[in-house]
Design a protein around this motif. Structure first.
Motif, short mmCIF file in Angstrom:
data_model
loop_
_atom_site.label_atom_id
_atom_site.label_comp_id
_atom_site.label_asym_id
_atom_site.label_seq_id
_atom_site.Cartn_x
_atom_site.Cartn_y
_atom_site.Cartn_z
N ARG A 61 57.13 -26.95 81.72
CA ARG A 61 55.80 -27.49 81.98
C ARG A 61 55.45 -28.37 80.79
NH1 ARG A 61 53.61 -22.53 84.50
NH2 ARG A 61 53.52 -23.02 86.70
N ALA A 62 55.15 -29.60 81.04
CA ALA A 62 54.89 -30.55 79.95
C ALA A 62 53.53 -30.25 79.30
CB ALA A 62 54.93 -31.97 80.48
N ASN A 63 53.52 -29.17 78.50
CA ASN A 63 52.30 -28.76 77.78
C ASN A 63 51.07 -28.71 78.67
OD1 ASN A 63 53.73 -28.43 75.46
ND2 ASN A 63 53.31 -30.49 74.70
N LYS A 64 51.26 -28.30 79.91
CA LYS A 64 50.11 -28.20 80.81
C LYS A 64 49.43 -26.86 80.59
CE LYS A 64 51.13 -31.13 84.77
NZ LYS A 64 51.46 -31.13 86.19
N LYS A 65 48.17 -26.92 80.23
CA LYS A 65 47.42 -25.68 80.04
C LYS A 65 46.74 -25.37 81.36
CE LYS A 65 44.59 -23.50 76.54
NZ LYS A 65 43.44 -22.94 77.23
N LEU A 66 46.94 -24.14 81.84
CA LEU A 66 46.34 -23.76 83.10
C LEU A 66 44.83 -23.59 82.96
CD1 LEU A 66 48.75 -21.18 84.74
CD2 LEU A 66 48.07 -23.37 85.65
N THR A 67 44.11 -24.08 83.96
CA THR A 67 42.66 -23.88 83.97
C THR A 67 42.36 -22.45 84.38
OG1 THR A 67 42.53 -24.51 86.29
CG2 THR A 67 42.27 -26.29 84.65
N GLU A 68 41.11 -22.07 84.30
CA GLU A 68 40.71 -20.72 84.70
C GLU A 68 41.03 -20.52 86.19
OE1 GLU A 68 36.66 -18.08 85.08
OE2 GLU A 68 36.61 -19.84 83.80
N TYR A 69 40.72 -21.54 86.99
CA TYR A 69 41.01 -21.47 88.43
C TYR A 69 42.52 -21.36 88.67
CZ TYR A 69 41.63 -22.94 93.27
OH TYR A 69 42.03 -22.99 94.58
N GLY A 70 43.31 -22.11 87.88
CA GLY A 70 44.77 -22.09 88.01
C GLY A 70 45.33 -20.70 87.73
N LEU A 71 44.79 -20.03 86.72
CA LEU A 71 45.23 -18.67 86.40
C LEU A 71 44.90 -17.70 87.53
CD1 LEU A 71 44.14 -18.42 82.65
CD2 LEU A 71 46.47 -18.23 83.52
N GLN A 72 43.68 -17.84 88.07
CA GLN A 72 43.25 -16.95 89.16
C GLN A 72 44.13 -17.16 90.39
OE1 GLN A 72 39.20 -18.21 89.51
NE2 GLN A 72 38.49 -16.99 87.77
N LEU A 73 44.38 -18.43 90.70
CA LEU A 73 45.19 -18.76 91.87
C LEU A 73 46.61 -18.22 91.71
CD1 LEU A 73 45.20 -20.27 94.59
CD2 LEU A 73 46.03 -22.27 93.36
N ARG A 74 47.16 -18.34 90.49
CA ARG A 74 48.52 -17.87 90.23
C ARG A 74 48.63 -16.35 90.44
NH1 ARG A 74 51.90 -19.68 85.09
NH2 ARG A 74 51.06 -17.86 84.09
N GLU A 75 47.61 -15.61 90.00
CA GLU A 75 47.63 -14.15 90.19
C GLU A 75 47.61 -13.80 91.68
OE1 GLU A 75 48.11 -11.63 87.83
OE2 GLU A 75 48.58 -13.43 86.70
N LYS A 76 46.80 -14.55 92.44
CA LYS A 76 46.73 -14.29 93.89
C LYS A 76 48.08 -14.61 94.54
CE LYS A 76 45.12 -17.07 96.98
NZ LYS A 76 44.36 -17.90 97.91
#
Length: 197
Positions: A34-49
């Motif tokens: 991942r080219a230094n992409k920081k996950l947003t709060e929404y991105g983290l939540q979506l990934r857990e789901k």
């Protein structure tokens, strides 16, 4: 039925998940770049789901239905959600060591090899209750498939809420699982935050 055809190891890599949680003993040699992409709060939540859906093999609509059911129960919604997913018949077959993966457990249930309290059940999403007796039907017990499965799963730890007799391919649900018994690497609070928006 909708089928996800993305290779399992590729999906595990993208979710940051160890394939061992799916019952797969392979490791991917590749690294996720991942080219230094920081996950947003929404991105983290979506990934857990996505992680929870992928581990248990549940599609979006049924998963949302589990969330609604979990919300209506007493206690914490996140814990209730994980317990509901853990109570699925295909997951219980996997936990008992009668299938190598949850996908295989789902197929075993679909093919009517499973008896719950003496009755044939072919619904993978069937929710088991405390005291239920689960076994592979007599006709299927002698098949080579189960001998091969038991060779692979013999060393697998069986959760303490299940009592399993692997010789006779059957077991009993001693009690319903609690969140502490579920070893799935999912932060359910992030899923609750995602749905409560």
């Amino acid at each position: 039925m909708a089928v996800n055809r993305v290779p399992v190891l590729k999906r595990c890599r993208s979710l940051g998940l160890d394939p061992i949680y799916l019952g797969i003993n392979k490791k991917s040699k590749r690294e996720l770049k991942r080219a230094n992409k920081k996950l947003t709060e929404y991105g983290l939540q979506l990934r857990e789901k996505q992680k929870a859906k992928f581990i248990y093999g549940v599609l979006e609509k049924p998963f949302h239905n589990y969330y609604v059911k979990a919300e209506q129960q007493n206690g914490m919604t996140g814990d209730n959600l994980m317990i509901l997913l853990e109570r699925r018949l295909d997951n219980v077959i996997f936990r008992m060591g009668l299938a190598r993966t949850r996908k295989e457990a789902r197929q075993i249930v679909d093919h009517k090899h499973v008896l719950v309290n003496g009755k044939r059940v072919n619904i993978p999403s069937y929710l088991i209750k405390a005291g239920d007796e689960i076994e592979i039907r007599e006709k299927s017990k002698s098949s080579q498939r189960y001998k091969d499965i038991l060779e692979v799963t013999a060393s697998r730890l069986v959760p303490e809420w299940l009592d399993v007799d692997q010789e006779n391919l059957k077991g009993t649900v001693k009690a319903l699982p609690i969140r502490e018994n579920i070893d799935v690497p999912v932060n359910e609070m992030l899923i609750v935050e995602l749905y409560s928006k």
